[in-house]
Design a protein around this motif. Structure first.
Motif, PDB file in Angstrom:
ATOM      1  N   VAL A  71      26.061  -5.207   1.152  1.00 45.79           N
ATOM      2  CA  VAL A  71      26.639  -5.013  -0.180  1.00 45.79           C
ATOM      3  C   VAL A  71      27.629  -6.143  -0.479  1.00 45.79           C
ATOM      4  CG1 VAL A  71      27.942  -3.507  -1.710  1.00 45.79           C
ATOM      5  CG2 VAL A  71      26.350  -2.522  -0.050  1.00 45.79           C
ATOM      6  N   ILE A  72      27.312  -6.982  -1.458  1.00 46.81           N
ATOM      7  CA  ILE A  72      28.175  -8.090  -1.862  1.00 46.81           C
ATOM      8  C   ILE A  72      29.121  -7.591  -2.952  1.00 46.81           C
ATOM      9  CG2 ILE A  72      28.260 -10.411  -2.864  1.00 46.81           C
ATOM     10  CD1 ILE A  72      25.447 -10.886  -1.782  1.00 46.81           C
ATOM     11  N   GLY A  73      30.414  -7.683  -2.713  1.00 46.30           N
ATOM     12  CA  GLY A  73      31.397  -7.187  -3.676  1.00 46.30           C
ATOM     13  C   GLY A  73      31.604  -8.133  -4.833  1.00 46.30           C
ATOM     14  N   HIS A  74      30.513  -8.485  -5.477  1.00 43.65           N
ATOM     15  CA  HIS A  74      30.566  -9.483  -6.547  1.00 43.65           C
ATOM     16  C   HIS A  74      29.316  -9.314  -7.397  1.00 43.65           C
ATOM     17  CE1 HIS A  74      32.105 -13.121  -8.356  1.00 43.65           C
ATOM     18  NE2 HIS A  74      33.019 -13.245  -7.403  1.00 43.65           N
ATOM     19  N   PHE A  75      29.164 -10.191  -8.459  1.00 47.25           N
ATOM     20  CA  PHE A  75      27.936 -10.120  -9.242  1.00 47.25           C
ATOM     21  C   PHE A  75      27.042 -11.330  -9.022  1.00 47.25           C
ATOM     22  CE2 PHE A  75      31.214 -11.866 -12.095  1.00 47.25           C
ATOM     23  CZ  PHE A  75      30.610 -13.023 -12.569  1.00 47.25           C
ATOM     24  N   PHE A  76      27.412 -12.205  -8.087  1.00 48.86           N
ATOM     25  CA  PHE A  76      26.520 -13.279  -7.653  1.00 48.86           C
ATOM     26  C   PHE A  76      26.915 -13.696  -6.240  1.00 48.86           C
ATOM     27  CE2 PHE A  76      30.014 -15.501  -9.796  1.00 48.86           C
ATOM     28  CZ  PHE A  76      30.313 -16.538  -8.918  1.00 48.86           C
ATOM     29  N   CYS A  77      26.112 -14.526  -5.622  1.00 49.67           N
ATOM     30  CA  CYS A  77      26.333 -14.924  -4.233  1.00 49.67           C
ATOM     31  C   CYS A  77      27.385 -16.024  -4.148  1.00 49.67           C
ATOM     32  CB  CYS A  77      25.025 -15.392  -3.601  1.00 49.67           C
ATOM     33  SG  CYS A  77      23.837 -14.065  -3.329  1.00 49.67           S
ATOM     34  N   ASP A  78      28.634 -15.623  -4.299  1.00 51.74           N
ATOM     35  CA  ASP A  78      29.729 -16.566  -4.160  1.00 51.74           C
ATOM     36  C   ASP A  78      30.099 -16.674  -2.679  1.00 51.74           C
ATOM     37  OD1 ASP A  78      31.524 -18.411  -5.043  1.00 51.74           O
ATOM     38  OD2 ASP A  78      32.908 -16.990  -5.962  1.00 51.74           O
ATOM     39  N   ILE A  79      30.797 -17.731  -2.322  1.00 55.52           N
ATOM     40  CA  ILE A  79      31.022 -18.061  -0.919  1.00 55.52           C
ATOM     41  C   ILE A  79      31.826 -16.999  -0.173  1.00 55.52           C
ATOM     42  CG2 ILE A  79      32.137 -19.724   0.614  1.00 55.52           C
ATOM     43  CD1 ILE A  79      31.493 -21.849  -1.573  1.00 55.52           C
ATOM     44  N   LEU A  80      33.006 -16.672  -0.657  1.00 54.50           N
ATOM     45  CA  LEU A  80      33.881 -15.743   0.072  1.00 54.50           C
ATOM     46  C   LEU A  80      33.304 -14.333   0.173  1.00 54.50           C
ATOM     47  CD1 LEU A  80      37.398 -16.928  -1.162  1.00 54.50           C
ATOM     48  CD2 LEU A  80      36.240 -17.457   0.987  1.00 54.50           C
ATOM     49  N   PRO A  81      32.733 -13.756  -0.894  1.00 56.83           N
ATOM     50  CA  PRO A  81      32.143 -12.419  -0.758  1.00 56.83           C
ATOM     51  C   PRO A  81      30.999 -12.370   0.260  1.00 56.83           C
ATOM     52  CG  PRO A  81      32.522 -12.915  -3.070  1.00 56.83           C
ATOM     53  CD  PRO A  81      32.762 -14.181  -2.313  1.00 56.83           C
ATOM     54  N   VAL A  82      30.201 -13.426   0.345  1.00 52.42           N
ATOM     55  CA  VAL A  82      29.100 -13.444   1.315  1.00 52.42           C
ATOM     56  C   VAL A  82      29.638 -13.606   2.732  1.00 52.42           C
ATOM     57  CG1 VAL A  82      27.012 -14.671   2.066  1.00 52.42           C
ATOM     58  CG2 VAL A  82      27.431 -14.291  -0.366  1.00 52.42           C
ATOM     59  N   LEU A  83      30.676 -14.407   2.897  1.00 51.50           N
ATOM     60  CA  LEU A  83      31.278 -14.580   4.224  1.00 51.50           C
ATOM     61  C   LEU A  83      31.741 -13.249   4.808  1.00 51.50           C
ATOM     62  CD1 LEU A  83      33.482 -17.831   4.121  1.00 51.50           C
ATOM     63  CD2 LEU A  83      31.591 -17.329   5.676  1.00 51.50           C
ATOM     64  N   LYS A  84      32.216 -12.340   3.953  1.00 48.91           N
ATOM     65  CA  LYS A  84      32.726 -11.050   4.420  1.00 48.91           C
ATOM     66  C   LYS A  84      31.633 -10.170   5.032  1.00 48.91           C
ATOM     67  CE  LYS A  84      36.466 -10.894   0.992  1.00 48.91           C
ATOM     68  NZ  LYS A  84      37.009 -10.195  -0.200  1.00 48.91           N
ATOM     69  N   LEU A  85      30.374 -10.514   4.816  1.00 55.42           N
ATOM     70  CA  LEU A  85      29.263  -9.708   5.326  1.00 55.42           C
ATOM     71  C   LEU A  85      28.866 -10.079   6.745  1.00 55.42           C
ATOM     72  CD1 LEU A  85      26.937  -9.744   2.170  1.00 55.42           C
ATOM     73  CD2 LEU A  85      28.867  -8.237   2.670  1.00 55.42           C
ATOM     74  N   SER A  86      29.462 -11.130   7.280  1.00 59.11           N
ATOM     75  CA  SER A  86      29.047 -11.621   8.592  1.00 59.11           C
ATOM     76  C   SER A  86      29.469 -10.678   9.722  1.00 59.11           C
ATOM     77  CB  SER A  86      29.627 -13.011   8.836  1.00 59.11           C
ATOM     78  OG  SER A  86      29.281 -13.480  10.123  1.00 59.11           O
ATOM     79  N   CYS A  87      28.686 -10.717  10.812  1.00 63.52           N
ATOM     80  CA  CYS A  87      28.978  -9.900  11.991  1.00 63.52           C
ATOM     81  C   CYS A  87      30.062 -10.516  12.860  1.00 63.52           C
ATOM     82  CB  CYS A  87      27.728  -9.767  12.860  1.00 63.52           C
ATOM     83  SG  CYS A  87      26.272  -9.124  12.039  1.00 63.52           S
ATOM     84  N   ILE A  88      30.278 -11.811  12.735  1.00 64.50           N
ATOM     85  CA  ILE A  88      31.162 -12.513  13.666  1.00 64.50           C
ATOM     86  C   ILE A  88      32.374 -13.089  12.935  1.00 64.50           C
ATOM     87  CG2 ILE A  88      29.236 -13.081  15.182  1.00 64.50           C
ATOM     88  CD1 ILE A  88      29.238 -15.896  14.004  1.00 64.50           C
ATOM     89  N   ASP A  89      33.284 -13.629  13.724  1.00 61.47           N
ATOM     90  CA  ASP A  89      34.473 -14.262  13.156  1.00 61.47           C
ATOM     91  C   ASP A  89      34.072 -15.486  12.343  1.00 61.47           C
ATOM     92  OD1 ASP A  89      37.486 -14.647  13.106  1.00 61.47           O
ATOM     93  OD2 ASP A  89      36.834 -16.559  13.957  1.00 61.47           O
ATOM     94  N   THR A  90      34.609 -15.593  11.138  1.00 57.66           N
ATOM     95  CA  THR A  90      34.206 -16.669  10.216  1.00 57.66           C
ATOM     96  C   THR A  90      35.325 -17.669   9.957  1.00 57.66           C
ATOM     97  OG1 THR A  90      34.843 -15.321   8.286  1.00 57.66           O
ATOM     98  CG2 THR A  90      32.551 -15.159   9.048  1.00 57.66           C
ATOM     99  N   THR A  91      36.284 -17.741  10.868  1.00 60.12           N
ATOM    100  CA  THR A  91      37.435 -18.624  10.654  1.00 60.12           C
ATOM    101  C   THR A  91      37.000 -20.073  10.461  1.00 60.12           C
ATOM    102  OG1 THR A  91      38.857 -17.191  11.989  1.00 60.12           O
ATOM    103  CG2 THR A  91      39.609 -19.449  11.623  1.00 60.12           C
ATOM    104  N   VAL A  92      36.105 -20.548  11.320  1.00 60.76           N
ATOM    105  CA  VAL A  92      35.633 -21.934  11.209  1.00 60.76           C
ATOM    106  C   VAL A  92      34.947 -22.165   9.871  1.00 60.76           C
ATOM    107  CG1 VAL A  92      34.051 -23.656  12.163  1.00 60.76           C
ATOM    108  CG2 VAL A  92      35.406 -22.218  13.706  1.00 60.76           C
ATOM    109  N   ASN A  93      34.125 -21.211   9.457  1.00 54.09           N
ATOM    110  CA  ASN A  93      33.405 -21.339   8.178  1.00 54.09           C
ATOM    111  C   ASN A  93      34.373 -21.324   7.003  1.00 54.09           C
ATOM    112  OD1 ASN A  93      31.877 -19.532  10.260  1.00 54.09           O
ATOM    113  ND2 ASN A  93      30.285 -20.659   9.151  1.00 54.09           N
ATOM    114  N   GLU A  94      35.416 -20.500   7.113  1.00 48.84           N
ATOM    115  CA  GLU A  94      36.427 -20.467   6.055  1.00 48.84           C
ATOM    116  C   GLU A  94      37.191 -21.785   5.972  1.00 48.84           C
ATOM    117  OE1 GLU A  94      38.843 -17.067   6.812  1.00 48.84           O
ATOM    118  OE2 GLU A  94      37.166 -15.664   6.647  1.00 48.84           O
ATOM    119  N   ILE A  95      37.447 -22.389   7.129  1.00 45.63           N
ATOM    120  CA  ILE A  95      38.125 -23.691   7.146  1.00 45.63           C
ATOM    121  C   ILE A  95      37.242 -24.753   6.497  1.00 45.63           C
ATOM    122  CG2 ILE A  95      38.953 -25.551   8.653  1.00 45.63           C
ATOM    123  CD1 ILE A  95      39.891 -23.369  10.607  1.00 45.63           C
ATOM    124  N   ILE A  96      35.948 -24.735   6.833  1.00 46.02           N
ATOM    125  CA  ILE A  96      35.008 -25.689   6.228  1.00 46.02           C
ATOM    126  C   ILE A  96      34.991 -25.529   4.715  1.00 46.02           C
ATOM    127  CG2 ILE A  96      32.559 -26.289   5.990  1.00 46.02           C
ATOM    128  CD1 ILE A  96      32.223 -25.568   8.948  1.00 46.02           C
TER     129      ILE A  96
END
Length: 307
Positions: free
Chosen positions: A171-196
């Motif tokens: 479930v994406i908490g948005h109305f399109f596939c924006d970066i931060l809402p999709v990142l929240k769906l990941s199973c693992i830590d996304t710190t590196v991806n957030e930094i990128i």
């Protein structure tokens, strides 16, 4: 466990405006009207610039490219949003989500395109005698190729950094596939991806802002040296439309992508996203058609030819 979840989550569902369920019909009508005006306005800008030889100058070529880019950007977001307001829980495949995010990320082009337009205004006001030499057709093509190349590279980096992740939620908490809402769906830590994502966002916002700022410091210092009040007014008028769009565009982008993560909320994200997916694309044709004398004259000539 992560592998199992990864193979199962092949589709996502947008939360969209479900928090405002009682207002969805009104939102649909309002957004549809605004989107219709956006499409019509940008189509008019592109058509007028292409058909009127008086507008075959670098500034208006850049403007027509910006209008086309804004139109493409809205085509991958707004129709699905409107559809979601009528029918809830419409799924999108992971490939479709990645494709949508890629085309949205290509809006990075607009940041650098506005910078190129700022450079054009700098040359026109600060070095008018050499304008046709400095802003030659070759230079314009090089600028547009550079803008496209940067946008493409940054879009590939952002989308690749996200869709190599395993996803456990759909479930994406948005109305399109924006970066931060999709990142929240990941199973693992996304710190590196957030930094990128933060580094890319900072680069594509702060670098153009800095270049535009320098351009306008030089432009304003040149204008202030003009002795005639009428001359100063005319010079400011040539920059007013561009400056208005720049302030709104970079302002919304900065708030959306550079604000601290702790300040994110679904309501804030939705409001900001509506601003830069619906309001900002509408702003360009409105500003450049209502405040720009050359475009208004071109529209009058086009209407006159068709009467």
């Amino acid at each position: 466990m992560q592998g199992h979840n990864l193979t199962e989550v092949t589709q996502f569902v947008f939360l969209g405006f479900s928090r405002f369920r009682e207002h969805q019909t009104i939102l649909f009508v309002v957004f549809l009207i605004l989107y219709t005006f956006t499409l019509a306005g940008n189509a008019i800008i592109v058509t007028v610039v292409c058909t009127d030889r008086h507008l075959h100058t670098p500034m208006y070529v850049f403007l027509s490219v910006l209008a086309g880019s804004e139109t493409a950007y809205t085509l991958v977001t707004i129709p699905r949003m409107l559809s979601g307001l009528l029918a809830q829980n419409q799924p999108i495949s992971s490939a479709g989500c990645a494709t949508q995010m890629f085309f949205i990320a290509l809006a990075i082009n607009n940041c650098f395109l506005l910078t190129a337009m700022g450079y054009d205004r700098y040359v026109a006001i600060c070095d008018p005698l050499r304008y046709t030499v400095v802003m030659s057709k070759r230079v314009c093509v090089q600028l547009m190729c550079g803008v496209s190349g940067i946008g493409l590279a940054m879009a590939v980096v952002q989308v690749t950094s996200i869709f190599t992740l395993p996803f456990c939620h759909r479930v994406i908490g948005h109305f399109f596939c924006d970066i931060l809402p999709v990142l929240k769906l990941s199973c693992i830590d996304t710190t590196v991806n957030e930094i990128i994502n933060f580094v890319v966002s900072s680069f594509v916002i702060l670098v153009p802002v800095g270049l535009v700022f320098v351009s306008y410091v030089l432009i304003i210092s040149t204008i202030l040296r003009i002795r005639s009040a009428q001359g100063r007014k005319k010079a400011f008028a040539t920059c007013a439309s561009h400056l208005t769009v720049v302030i709104v565009h970079y302002g919304c982008a900065s708030i959306a992508y550079l604000k601290p993560k702790s300040e994110n909320s679904i309501e804030q994200d939705l409001l900001l996203s509506v601003t830069y997916t619906i309001i900002t694309p509408l702003l360009n044709p409105v500003v450049y058609s209502l405040r720009n004398k050359e475009v208004k004259d071109a529209l009058r000539r086009a209407v006159g030819r068709n009467i």
